[in-house]
Enzyme design. Structure first.
Site, PDB file in Angstrom:
ATOM      1  N   ASP A   1      39.382  42.018  46.224  1.00 43.89           N
ATOM      2  CA  ASP A   1      38.741  42.805  47.273  1.00 43.89           C
ATOM      3  C   ASP A   1      39.690  43.960  47.606  1.00 43.89           C
ATOM      4  O   ASP A   1      40.783  43.739  48.139  1.00 43.89           O
ATOM      5  CB  ASP A   1      38.529  41.889  48.492  1.00 43.89           C
ATOM      6  N   HIS A   2      39.271  45.160  47.283  1.00 46.78           N
ATOM      7  CA  HIS A   2      40.158  46.324  47.410  1.00 46.78           C
ATOM      8  C   HIS A   2      40.465  46.676  48.864  1.00 46.78           C
ATOM      9  O   HIS A   2      41.371  47.446  49.157  1.00 46.78           O
ATOM     10  CB  HIS A   2      39.509  47.527  46.706  1.00 46.78           C
ATOM     11  N   ARG A   3      39.724  46.072  49.792  1.00 47.66           N
ATOM     12  CA  ARG A   3      40.041  46.321  51.201  1.00 47.66           C
ATOM     13  C   ARG A   3      41.333  45.598  51.584  1.00 47.66           C
ATOM     14  O   ARG A   3      41.993  45.954  52.541  1.00 47.66           O
ATOM     15  CB  ARG A   3      38.906  45.812  52.112  1.00 47.66           C
TER      16      ARG A   3
END
Ligand code: CAO
Length: 434
Positions: free
Chosen positions: A406-408
């Site tokens: 999850d790039h967040r």
């Protein structure tokens, strides 16, 4: 004797434009005094417009989607001399500012008496509506408002559970539940258009097969994750030549029928060792997206292929378990999974998931994060490859790994460093003792 009365938009306050959302009458309808004939809506309120006269509707001058204002002509009514006409129709406008349940509205008379055919001179414009109710959903203003707040087009609700199919608030809720269950976002400008239905039988023979419950639930969850998480997949290869030699030696020592160790057990251990160094991989985003919840336990979910679909049993406290214990536990859980005997608790509490297709094949794939986890490790089939060691090519067993995150929560450099550590742990499993 009869006379023709006009029904106009009454004084509804200082509002320049009022939207017509529903017209409940058509020429020929017999209406009673105060009967709802249309639903109007401003920015702030939805209102039912009552008829200011009792009689037979001659012409209707509005249609849904029109904009009207105070004094706009709504309809003409042929009134018998002994029928009532409201002195002050303005006072009778019913307003609904909040989405609350209201009782079903009075039904509109739909019989077309002979008098409907009476020749009455119609004004030149606007054009009358011939079938105001055709194809229109039957719902009260409060229910329409409620539906709009949820982004639901009441026209898409086939029939209501109220009297004469009237759509109630519960019908809207059920519609939303159904749409959510199907993983499709309901109507509205910003929603995702659904995939159009196709009648495949026009191209050839077909057969309809019901999806298993697991497949349906997995599908919903995957769609939700796909739409909510900005995911990146990073691919790399680990040299597992030495690990494989050790594994084969271990298995050779085992008695006939004893449980063999697959490479997956080492991958689980290598992954957890890396998670201990990179706490963000063992975290979840808080629901408001403002903070990270860091977990101090190490539970790993393993995607297991079953005849009914994919399930993910969770191996708990992997950091405290031996390779043999993990092999035994996974064998038990995957067997339970294939027999459909896993309990919900067996599938809860995972920190990161491994999806291994290595027993089947593949060179790479892009697994989907099992949210609220933040990363998943995909594994495909190890292959002997010539690897340059600085002097010569040597045959090495290379294991393809795919890390989706999850790039967040995890950025690219962190993902690459994490993968480098997983690889290092697999290439030299002595590191797992450190
Ligand atoms: N490279 C080469 N060989 C591999 C391998 C790899 N990466 N992974 C497994 N193998 C071999 C094993 O060593 C075993 O060989 P032997 O029969 O010679 O001992 C054979 O393939 C079968 O292994 P396995 O799949 O039964 O065992 P596992 O521990 O590797 O995996 C489990 C267990 C439960 C993960 C697996 O059975 C399974 O269900 N995999 C599918 C998961 C899945 O569907 N993921 C997709 C999710 S996304 O839609």
């Amino acid at each position: 004797m009869t006379r023709l009365c006009e029904i106009k938009v009454p004084d509804v306050g200082n509002v320049a434009e009022i939207d017509v959302v529903e017209v409940s009458i058509q020429p020929g309808d017999v209406v009673a005094l105060e009967q709802t004939i249309a639903t109007l809506e401003t920015d702030k309120a939805s209102m039912e417009l009552p008829s200011s006269a009792a009689g037979t509707i001659q012409q209707v001058y509005i249609k849904p989607g029109d904009k009207v204002s105070e004094g706009s002509l709504i309809a003409t009514v042929l009134v018998a001399d002994d029928e009532a006409v409201a002195a002050k129709p303005e006072a009778a406008v019913e307003q609904t500012a909040a989405p609350v349940e209201v009782p079903a509205a009075k039904p509109v008379a739909v019989q077309a008496p002979e008098s409907a055919a009476l020749p009455v001179a119609a004004p030149a414009q606007p054009a009358p509506v011939s079938t105001a109710m055709s194809g229109k959903a039957h719902a009260s203003p409060a229910v329409r408002l409620f539906a709009r707040e949820l982004g639901v087009d009441v026209g898409k609700i086939n029939s209501g559970s109220g009297r004469k199919g009237r759509i109630l608030k519960d019908d809207v809720k059920n519609f939303v539940k159904k749409v959510m269950a199907e993983g499709v976002v309901a109507s509205g400008g910003t929603s995702i258009p659904g995939i159009p239905a196709v009648d495949f039988s026009q191209f050839g023979e077909t057969e309809v097969q019901k999806l298993s419950k697991i497949k349906r639930l997995t599908g919903q969850n995957l769609s939700r994750v796909w739409l909510n998480l900005p995911m990146v997949t990073y691919h790399d290869e680990a040299d597992i030549t030495d690990m494989e030699a050790f594994r084969n030696a271990l298995n050779a020592e085992k008695a006939k029928g004893e449980l063999k160790i697959t490479g997956l057990m080492f991958i689980i251990k290598a992954l957890v060792a890396a998670m201990q160094q990179f706490p963000s991989f063992n975290s979840s985003l808080s629901s408001d997206g403002e903070s990270l919840i860091l977990k101090k336990y190490f539970n790993i979910g393993i995607a297991v292929d079953t005849p009914n679909g994919l399930v993910v049993p969770v191996l708990r406290n992997v950091n405290n378990k031996s390779i043999n214990q993990l092999a035994l536990e996974l064998a038990e859980k995957s067997e339970k999974a294939r027999q459909g005997k896993l309990m919900p608790a067996d599938m809860q509490g995972g920190c990161m998931t491994i999806s291994s297709l290595g027993g089947i094949g593949g060179t790479a794939f892009t697994p989907i994060v099992n949210a609220p986890e933040v990363a998943i490790l995909g594994v495909t089939r190890a292959k002997m490859q010539p690897v340059w060691n600085g002097k010569e090519f040597t045959p090495r067993l290379m294991l393809p790994l795919d890390l989706t995150y999850d790039h967040r929560v995890i950025d690219g450099a962190e993902g690459a460093r994490f993968m480098a550590l997983v690889k290092q742990n697999l290439s030299d499993i002595r590191r797992l003792l450190l």
